[in-house]
Motif scaffolding. Structure first.
Motif, PDB file in Angstrom:
ATOM      1  N   THR A 203       0.790  -1.124  -0.173  1.00 46.71           N
ATOM      2  CA  THR A 203      -0.009  -0.022  -0.101  1.00 46.71           C
ATOM      3  C   THR A 203       0.810   1.117  -0.038  1.00 46.71           C
ATOM      4  O   THR A 203       1.699   1.282   0.833  1.00 46.71           O
TER       5      THR A 203
ATOM      6  N   VAL B  80       0.588   5.301   0.859  1.00 49.48           N
ATOM      7  CA  VAL B  80      -0.297   6.277   1.617  1.00 49.48           C
ATOM      8  C   VAL B  80       0.364   7.468   0.923  1.00 49.48           C
ATOM      9  O   VAL B  80       1.372   7.864   1.285  1.00 49.48           O
TER      10      VAL B  80
ATOM     11  N   THR C 288      -2.193  10.313   9.436  1.00 51.64           N
ATOM     12  CA  THR C 288      -1.596   9.549   8.047  1.00 51.64           C
ATOM     13  C   THR C 288      -0.335   8.788   8.646  1.00 51.64           C
ATOM     14  O   THR C 288      -0.185   7.700   8.222  1.00 51.64           O
ATOM     15  N   ALA C 289       0.300   9.198   9.415  1.00 50.64           N
ATOM     16  CA  ALA C 289       1.702   8.573   9.914  1.00 50.64           C
ATOM     17  C   ALA C 289       1.394   7.268  10.447  1.00 50.64           C
ATOM     18  O   ALA C 289       1.938   6.164  10.251  1.00 50.64           O
TER      19      ALA C 289
ATOM     20  N   TYR D   7       0.102   4.817   8.057  1.00 53.67           N
ATOM     21  CA  TYR D   7       1.247   4.138   7.312  1.00 53.67           C
ATOM     22  C   TYR D   7       2.067   3.214   8.347  1.00 53.67           C
ATOM     23  O   TYR D   7       2.518   2.136   7.800  1.00 53.67           O
ATOM     24  N   ARG D   8       2.138   3.510   9.608  1.00 61.17           N
ATOM     25  CA  ARG D   8       3.258   2.459  10.379  1.00 61.17           C
ATOM     26  C   ARG D   8       2.113   1.348  10.612  1.00 61.17           C
ATOM     27  O   ARG D   8       2.817   0.298  11.133  1.00 61.17           O
TER      28      ARG D   8
ATOM     29  N   ALA E  24       3.843  -0.999   3.562  1.00 62.28           N
ATOM     30  CA  ALA E  24       3.542   0.437   3.189  1.00 62.28           C
ATOM     31  C   ALA E  24       4.767   1.237   2.789  1.00 62.28           C
ATOM     32  O   ALA E  24       5.905   1.184   3.115  1.00 62.28           O
ATOM     33  N   ARG E  25       4.309   2.226   1.942  1.00 60.15           N
ATOM     34  CA  ARG E  25       5.165   3.249   1.558  1.00 60.15           C
ATOM     35  C   ARG E  25       4.286   4.695   1.999  1.00 60.15           C
ATOM     36  O   ARG E  25       3.178   4.696   1.975  1.00 60.15           O
ATOM     37  N   LEU E  26       5.148   5.662   2.198  1.00 59.23           N
ATOM     38  CA  LEU E  26       4.406   6.853   2.495  1.00 59.23           C
ATOM     39  C   LEU E  26       4.941   8.089   1.641  1.00 59.23           C
ATOM     40  O   LEU E  26       6.161   8.084   1.279  1.00 59.23           O
TER      41      LEU E  26
END
Length: 270
Positions: free
Chosen positions: A191, A193, A206-207, A210-211, A216-218
């Motif tokens: 995913t 983000v 949002t962080a 992501y975590r 995931a990538r942000l």
């Protein structure tokens, strides 16, 4: 090209274009497929696009009862099965991002890779920068005038039905979604983000999203808001296409992605 699909939950309007691996675009709350205008050409050059409009949005009629993300996710699962015919990439913006996360949780077999833009996993009072903005929103107020015009132009339920839809969407935002960080551990798709640095959803939330996701990538886009796909289309399109193309993430000093939490991938520092 647009058509209706007679799904179990609601007769759903959708559009298609392009060729390649299937990619489903899930629009934001109160929006229509028109809001993907800055993405469609670039994404359709590499993928077969499917753009459903959710219940009570765009050309898709309303249904009885409250509006819920859960029902919209069920509709999307039915769309993947009946129209797409199998697994697809999901790109969801705002409410569409919430729906994408719920579909990825419920039916991982139908989701390849996922992109969520300006999405939240907790309701607005816990995740919005200015949660009191909901109190200022009324069906006939200036805050929703743009969305009211989108709705009135194409809704099969007619302009007079707008207040009923607007009220129920705002009610949904007050209490939904209601996921916990541990719930998000069930998302198996890789995913991306995406957020603007001045997004409606707090950067802290949002962080946390992501975590909480296992793979995931942000990407926080500078100089952008909740409307980042419209404000920075070239950058957003590049991020989406690079993520959907796949490939492992390799960095020189992994921390969250490190196989061990020990410094520098496992070396002992004394």
């Amino acid at each position: 090209m647009g058509d209706y699909a007679d799904l179990p939950g609601v007769r759903t309007w959708y559009e298609t274009e392009g060729s390649g691996d299937p990619l489903v675009l899930l629009h934001g709350g109160f929006c229509t497929n028109d809001t993907w205008g800055a993405q469609r050409t670039d994404l359709a050059a590499a993928h077969r696009l499917y753009l459903p409009e959710r219940r009570a949005h765009g050309h898709t009629p309303d249904v009885e009862g409250p509006l819920t993300y859960s029902d919209m996710a069920h509709d999307t699962v039915a769309f993947l099965e009946a129209v797409v015919g199998g697994p697809a990439h999901l790109v969801g913006w705002s409410d569409g991002g919430v729906v994408a996360l719920l579909v990825a949780l419920a039916r991982p077999d139908l989701v390849r890779r996922t992109v969520v833009i300006g999405a939240n996993f907790r309701p607005a009072p816990e995740s919005f920068v200015v949660p009191e903005m909901l109190d200022a929103m009324t069906p006939d107020g200036v805050e929703l005038a743009f969305f009211r015009e989108l709705y009135e132009a194409v809704s099969p339920d007619g302009p007079a039905h707008w207040p009923a839809v607007a009220t129920r969407v705002i009610d949904m935002w007050r209490t939904q979604p209601a996921l916990e960080p541990q719930d998000l551990a069930g998302v198996r798709s890789a995913t991306l983000v995406v957020s603007g640095d001045d997004d409606l959803v707090t950067l802290e939330h949002t962080a946390a999203l992501y975590r909480a996701l296992p793979d995931a990538r942000l990407a926080v886009v500078p100089g952008a808001s909740h409307l980042v796909p419209l404000e920075k289309p070239d950058e957003v399109n590049r991020l989406i296409l690079e993520h959907l193309a796949g490939g492992e993430v390799e960095t020189m000093m992994p921390v969250l992605r490190a196989p061990s939490r020990e410094p520098f991938g496992g070396d002992t520092v004394t």
